[in-house]
Motif scaffolding. Structure first.
Motif, PDB file in Angstrom:
ATOM      1  N   ASP A 158       0.829  -1.212   0.000  1.00 11.50           N
ATOM      2  CA  ASP A 158       0.000   0.000   0.000  1.00 11.50           C
ATOM      3  C   ASP A 158       0.861   1.259   0.000  1.00 11.50           C
ATOM      4  OD1 ASP A 158      -2.649   1.521   0.781  1.00 11.50           O
ATOM      5  OD2 ASP A 158      -1.065   2.260   2.094  1.00 11.50           O
ATOM      6  N   HIS A 159       1.794   1.343   0.940  1.00  9.57           N
ATOM      7  CA  HIS A 159       2.525   2.599   1.121  1.00  9.57           C
ATOM      8  C   HIS A 159       3.436   2.920  -0.067  1.00  9.57           C
ATOM      9  CE1 HIS A 159       0.767   2.573   4.966  1.00  9.57           C
ATOM     10  NE2 HIS A 159       1.827   2.724   5.749  1.00  9.57           N
ATOM     11  N   VAL A 160       3.982   1.884  -0.709  1.00 10.50           N
ATOM     12  CA  VAL A 160       4.858   2.151  -1.860  1.00 10.50           C
ATOM     13  C   VAL A 160       4.071   2.890  -2.944  1.00 10.50           C
ATOM     14  CG1 VAL A 160       6.023   1.034  -3.817  1.00 10.50           C
ATOM     15  CG2 VAL A 160       6.618   0.382  -1.491  1.00 10.50           C
ATOM     16  N   ARG A 161       2.818   2.514  -3.117  1.00 11.62           N
ATOM     17  CA  ARG A 161       2.004   3.229  -4.127  1.00 11.62           C
ATOM     18  C   ARG A 161       1.847   4.709  -3.748  1.00 11.62           C
ATOM     19  NH1 ARG A 161      -2.999   0.871  -6.830  1.00 11.62           N
ATOM     20  NH2 ARG A 161      -4.073   1.216  -4.858  1.00 11.62           N
ATOM     21  N   SER A 162       1.551   4.960  -2.460  1.00  7.20           N
ATOM     22  CA  SER A 162       1.409   6.357  -2.019  1.00  7.20           C
ATOM     23  C   SER A 162       2.697   7.140  -2.261  1.00  7.20           C
ATOM     24  CB  SER A 162       1.118   6.415  -0.509  1.00  7.20           C
ATOM     25  OG  SER A 162      -0.181   6.003  -0.246  1.00  7.20           O
ATOM     26  N   VAL A 163       3.802   6.523  -1.828  1.00  3.00           N
ATOM     27  CA  VAL A 163       5.090   7.218  -1.906  1.00  3.00           C
ATOM     28  C   VAL A 163       5.433   7.552  -3.362  1.00  3.00           C
ATOM     29  CG1 VAL A 163       7.579   6.836  -1.577  1.00  3.00           C
ATOM     30  CG2 VAL A 163       5.970   6.256   0.269  1.00  3.00           C
ATOM     31  N   VAL A 164       5.270   6.575  -4.248  1.00  2.00           N
ATOM     32  CA  VAL A 164       5.625   6.789  -5.664  1.00  2.00           C
ATOM     33  C   VAL A 164       4.749   7.899  -6.262  1.00  2.00           C
ATOM     34  CG1 VAL A 164       5.515   5.722  -7.953  1.00  2.00           C
ATOM     35  CG2 VAL A 164       6.573   4.489  -6.053  1.00  2.00           C
ATOM     36  N   HIS A 165       3.458   7.852  -6.000  1.00  2.00           N
ATOM     37  CA  HIS A 165       2.570   8.869  -6.584  1.00  2.00           C
ATOM     38  C   HIS A 165       2.801  10.243  -5.965  1.00  2.00           C
ATOM     39  CE1 HIS A 165       0.192   6.585  -9.438  1.00  2.00           C
ATOM     40  NE2 HIS A 165       0.264   5.575  -8.605  1.00  2.00           N
ATOM     41  N   MET A 166       3.120  10.295  -4.685  1.00  2.00           N
ATOM     42  CA  MET A 166       3.386  11.608  -4.069  1.00  2.00           C
ATOM     43  C   MET A 166       4.647  12.224  -4.657  1.00  2.00           C
ATOM     44  SD  MET A 166       2.414  10.820  -0.106  1.00  2.00           S
ATOM     45  CE  MET A 166       2.264  12.454   0.595  1.00  2.00           C
ATOM     46  N   ILE A 167       5.688  11.395  -4.792  1.00  2.00           N
ATOM     47  CA  ILE A 167       6.942  11.932  -5.333  1.00  2.00           C
ATOM     48  C   ILE A 167       6.727  12.355  -6.785  1.00  2.00           C
ATOM     49  CG2 ILE A 167       9.328  11.343  -5.964  1.00  2.00           C
ATOM     50  CD1 ILE A 167       9.397   9.577  -3.403  1.00  2.00           C
ATOM     51  N   SER A 168       5.944  11.568  -7.548  1.00  2.00           N
ATOM     52  CA  SER A 168       5.751  11.952  -8.956  1.00  2.00           C
ATOM     53  C   SER A 168       4.867  13.202  -9.070  1.00  2.00           C
ATOM     54  CB  SER A 168       5.226  10.784  -9.793  1.00  2.00           C
ATOM     55  OG  SER A 168       3.928  10.478  -9.406  1.00  2.00           O
ATOM     56  N   ASP A 169       4.172  13.567  -8.003  1.00  2.00           N
ATOM     57  CA  ASP A 169       3.447  14.848  -7.997  1.00  2.00           C
ATOM     58  C   ASP A 169       4.271  15.941  -7.287  1.00  2.00           C
ATOM     59  OD1 ASP A 169       1.287  14.238  -9.570  1.00  2.00           O
ATOM     60  OD2 ASP A 169      -0.019  13.636  -7.926  1.00  2.00           O
ATOM     61  N   ASN A 170       5.579  15.733  -7.260  1.00  2.99           N
ATOM     62  CA  ASN A 170       6.535  16.746  -6.782  1.00  2.99           C
ATOM     63  C   ASN A 170       6.479  17.042  -5.280  1.00  2.99           C
ATOM     64  OD1 ASN A 170       7.642  17.186  -9.332  1.00  2.99           O
ATOM     65  ND2 ASN A 170       5.956  18.573  -9.852  1.00  2.99           N
ATOM     66  N   ILE A 171       6.012  16.094  -4.499  1.00  2.00           N
ATOM     67  CA  ILE A 171       6.058  16.278  -3.045  1.00  2.00           C
ATOM     68  C   ILE A 171       7.416  15.756  -2.566  1.00  2.00           C
ATOM     69  CG2 ILE A 171       4.994  15.635  -0.833  1.00  2.00           C
ATOM     70  CD1 ILE A 171       2.362  15.186  -2.413  1.00  2.00           C
ATOM     71  N   THR A 172       8.050  16.506  -1.664  1.00  2.37           N
ATOM     72  CA  THR A 172       9.325  16.017  -1.123  1.00  2.37           C
ATOM     73  C   THR A 172       9.173  15.794   0.380  1.00  2.37           C
ATOM     74  OG1 THR A 172      10.015  18.321  -1.048  1.00  2.37           O
ATOM     75  CG2 THR A 172      10.903  17.017  -2.843  1.00  2.37           C
ATOM     76  N   ALA A 173       9.919  14.833   0.887  1.00  5.23           N
ATOM     77  CA  ALA A 173       9.825  14.504   2.312  1.00  5.23           C
ATOM     78  C   ALA A 173      10.324  15.683   3.149  1.00  5.23           C
ATOM     79  CB  ALA A 173      10.655  13.259   2.606  1.00  5.23           C
ATOM     80  N   SER A 174       9.586  16.000   4.207  1.00 10.61           N
ATOM     81  CA  SER A 174      10.017  17.096   5.083  1.00 10.61           C
ATOM     82  C   SER A 174       9.405  16.889   6.467  1.00 10.61           C
ATOM     83  CB  SER A 174       9.558  18.440   4.506  1.00 10.61           C
ATOM     84  OG  SER A 174       8.157  18.572   4.687  1.00 10.61           O
ATOM     85  N   ASN A 175       9.543  17.910   7.307  1.00  9.27           N
ATOM     86  CA  ASN A 175       9.004  17.781   8.673  1.00  9.27           C
ATOM     87  C   ASN A 175       7.630  18.411   8.831  1.00  9.27           C
ATOM     88  OD1 ASN A 175      11.186  16.432   9.584  1.00  9.27           O
ATOM     89  ND2 ASN A 175      12.280  18.301  10.218  1.00  9.27           N
ATOM     90  N   THR A 176       7.078  18.926   7.753  1.00  9.56           N
ATOM     91  CA  THR A 176       5.780  19.605   7.895  1.00  9.56           C
ATOM     92  C   THR A 176       4.799  19.174   6.809  1.00  9.56           C
ATOM     93  OG1 THR A 176       6.577  21.427   6.530  1.00  9.56           O
ATOM     94  CG2 THR A 176       6.702  21.747   8.936  1.00  9.56           C
ATOM     95  N   ASP A 177       3.552  19.361   7.146  1.00 11.23           N
ATOM     96  CA  ASP A 177       2.436  19.204   6.206  1.00 11.23           C
ATOM     97  C   ASP A 177       2.533  17.937   5.360  1.00 11.23           C
ATOM     98  OD1 ASP A 177       1.503  21.533   7.254  1.00 11.23           O
ATOM     99  OD2 ASP A 177       2.469  22.775   5.732  1.00 11.23           O
ATOM    100  N   ARG A 178       2.300  18.096   4.030  1.00  8.33           N
ATOM    101  CA  ARG A 178       2.249  16.868   3.221  1.00  8.33           C
ATOM    102  C   ARG A 178       3.631  16.225   3.076  1.00  8.33           C
ATOM    103  NH1 ARG A 178       1.378  20.998  -0.766  1.00  8.33           N
ATOM    104  NH2 ARG A 178      -0.795  21.096  -0.151  1.00  8.33           N
ATOM    105  N   GLY A 179       4.664  17.019   3.218  1.00  6.08           N
ATOM    106  CA  GLY A 179       6.024  16.472   3.201  1.00  6.08           C
ATOM    107  C   GLY A 179       6.235  15.534   4.379  1.00  6.08           C
ATOM    108  N   TYR A 180       5.591  15.860   5.507  1.00  2.89           N
ATOM    109  CA  TYR A 180       5.702  14.992   6.685  1.00  2.89           C
ATOM    110  C   TYR A 180       4.922  13.695   6.474  1.00  2.89           C
ATOM    111  CZ  TYR A 180       5.546  13.071  11.306  1.00  2.89           C
ATOM    112  OH  TYR A 180       5.646  12.204  12.348  1.00  2.89           O
ATOM    113  N   VAL A 181       3.781  13.807   5.790  1.00  5.25           N
ATOM    114  CA  VAL A 181       3.004  12.592   5.489  1.00  5.25           C
ATOM    115  C   VAL A 181       3.880  11.658   4.662  1.00  5.25           C
ATOM    116  CG1 VAL A 181       0.950  11.673   4.330  1.00  5.25           C
ATOM    117  CG2 VAL A 181       0.798  13.866   5.543  1.00  5.25           C
TER     118      VAL A 181
END
Ligand code: SER
Length: 326
Positions: free
Chosen positions: A280-303
């Motif tokens: 499940d999570h790999v799908r979320s991660v791949v689609h989030m990154i392909s929509d230009n979200i980057t990992a961070s400590n806040t908001d959707r980046g934190y998700v």
């Protein structure tokens, strides 16, 4: 289920939905980004979200009808992922939308035609719910469609009044459930029993705006917003015990199992949960990154960061050391 019900791949389920509504003059639109324009939510949580300004009358639609397969992320059920048959963070919602065009009766008729003719679900395997005081919807299901009254359940606000959040467009809804065990009869139908039922299609009769005080005001137009869970329909038509074992997710699970040298079918329940979480999570991660979200400590980046950490943790739990991929 009768043997005539077809096996359809995820891709075929998606295509047939969009083609069905396209033939009824719905414009097929691409999925919007997971990063919503709507500032009230961090991520796109439903197929209707990109159309919210149209439902509120703030924007004019170029089309009176549309249909989409919208990628969505919801994390409110994250602890249930892998533990139940049907919870996800990432899922695709198939939807048909009317912007002040057709309304309740037509939405019900098309939902039934799609379910029983295109996906060929036997009518005796379908149970429907309506909002407790929606006599009109109850009557349509009973008199126009022919669903036996004991298989139409009235449900309260928690289940059958849909809203995207505390404020905004909303309305009573009617849901279609697949019954895996119609032989158990119509007495004491409990739609919460997910060993027997799975909700697969939600028809929202979107006719109100809710303000911050909870007051409902009729919208300028009466609209239709629907959502069919692609993964759920895949579980039903692929005759697998849960959404994770469909062709939409299982290849990821198998890949993770191979990396960990595990045979999924022979694995313990605990290991299967970890593999399902990874799937499940790999799908979320791949689609989030392909929509230009980057990992961070806040908001959707934190998700995103939380989801990546959970994938890594479950990978470690099933014995994957070092890098995931050589
Ligand atoms: N908005 C409704 C839902 O998310 C129908 O699409 O269930």
């Amino acid at each position: 289920m009768t043997t005539t019900t077809p096996f359809l791949t995820g891709q075929e389920i998606r295509d047939r939905f969009l083609q069905f509504y396209s033939q009824y003059k719905h414009q097929i639109l691409p999925s919007a980004s997971l990063v919503p324009e709507d500032p009230t939510v961090l991520l796109t949580i439903a197929g209707m979200l990109p159309f919210k300004p149209i439902f509120l009358g703030q924007k004019q639609s170029d089309f009176p009808r549309a249909t989409t397969s919208q990628k969505c992320i919801r994390t409110n059920d994250i602890e249930n992922v892998g533990r139940t048959a049907r919870h996800h963070t990432f899922f695709e919602m198939l939807g048909n939308f009317s912007f002040g065009d057709y309304f309740k009766e037509q939405a019900i008729k098309w939902a039934w035609e799609l379910s029983t003719k295109v996906y060929q679900l036997p009518p005796e395997n379908i149970v429907v719910s309506v909002f407790e005081n929606d006599d009109e919807a109850f009557k349509m299901w009973e008199e126009i469609i022919g669903v036996p009254p004991q298989r139409i359940k009235r449900m309260g606000e928690k289940d059958n009044f849909w809203k995207a959040g505390p404020t905004g467009p909303c309305g009573p809804c009617s849901e279609l459930y697949y019954d895996f065990h119609p032989e158990l009869g119509d007495d004491d139908i409990d739609l919460e029993d997910d060993s027997r039922f799975i909700e697969f299609y939600n028809l929202v009769f979107m006719e109100y705006n809710r303000d911050a005080d909870g007051k409902l005001t009729p919208l300028q137009n009466r609209n239709i917003d629907t959502g069919m869970g692609l993964e759920r329909m895949a579980q039903i038509l692929q005759k697998v015990p849960n959404n994770y074992e469909t062709d939409l997710i299982f290849p990821i699970i198998e890949t993770a199992a191979n990396i960990a040298n595990i045979n999924y079918q022979k694995a313990t329940e605990k290991t299967k949960v970890s593999l399902k979480v990874i799937g499940d999570h790999v799908r979320s991660v791949v689609h989030m990154i392909s929509d230009n979200i980057t990992a961070s400590n806040t908001d959707r980046g934190y998700v995103l960061r939380r989801l990546i950490r959970r994938v890594v943790r479950h990978g470690r739990l099933i014995g994957i050391e070092g890098k995931f991929i050589n």
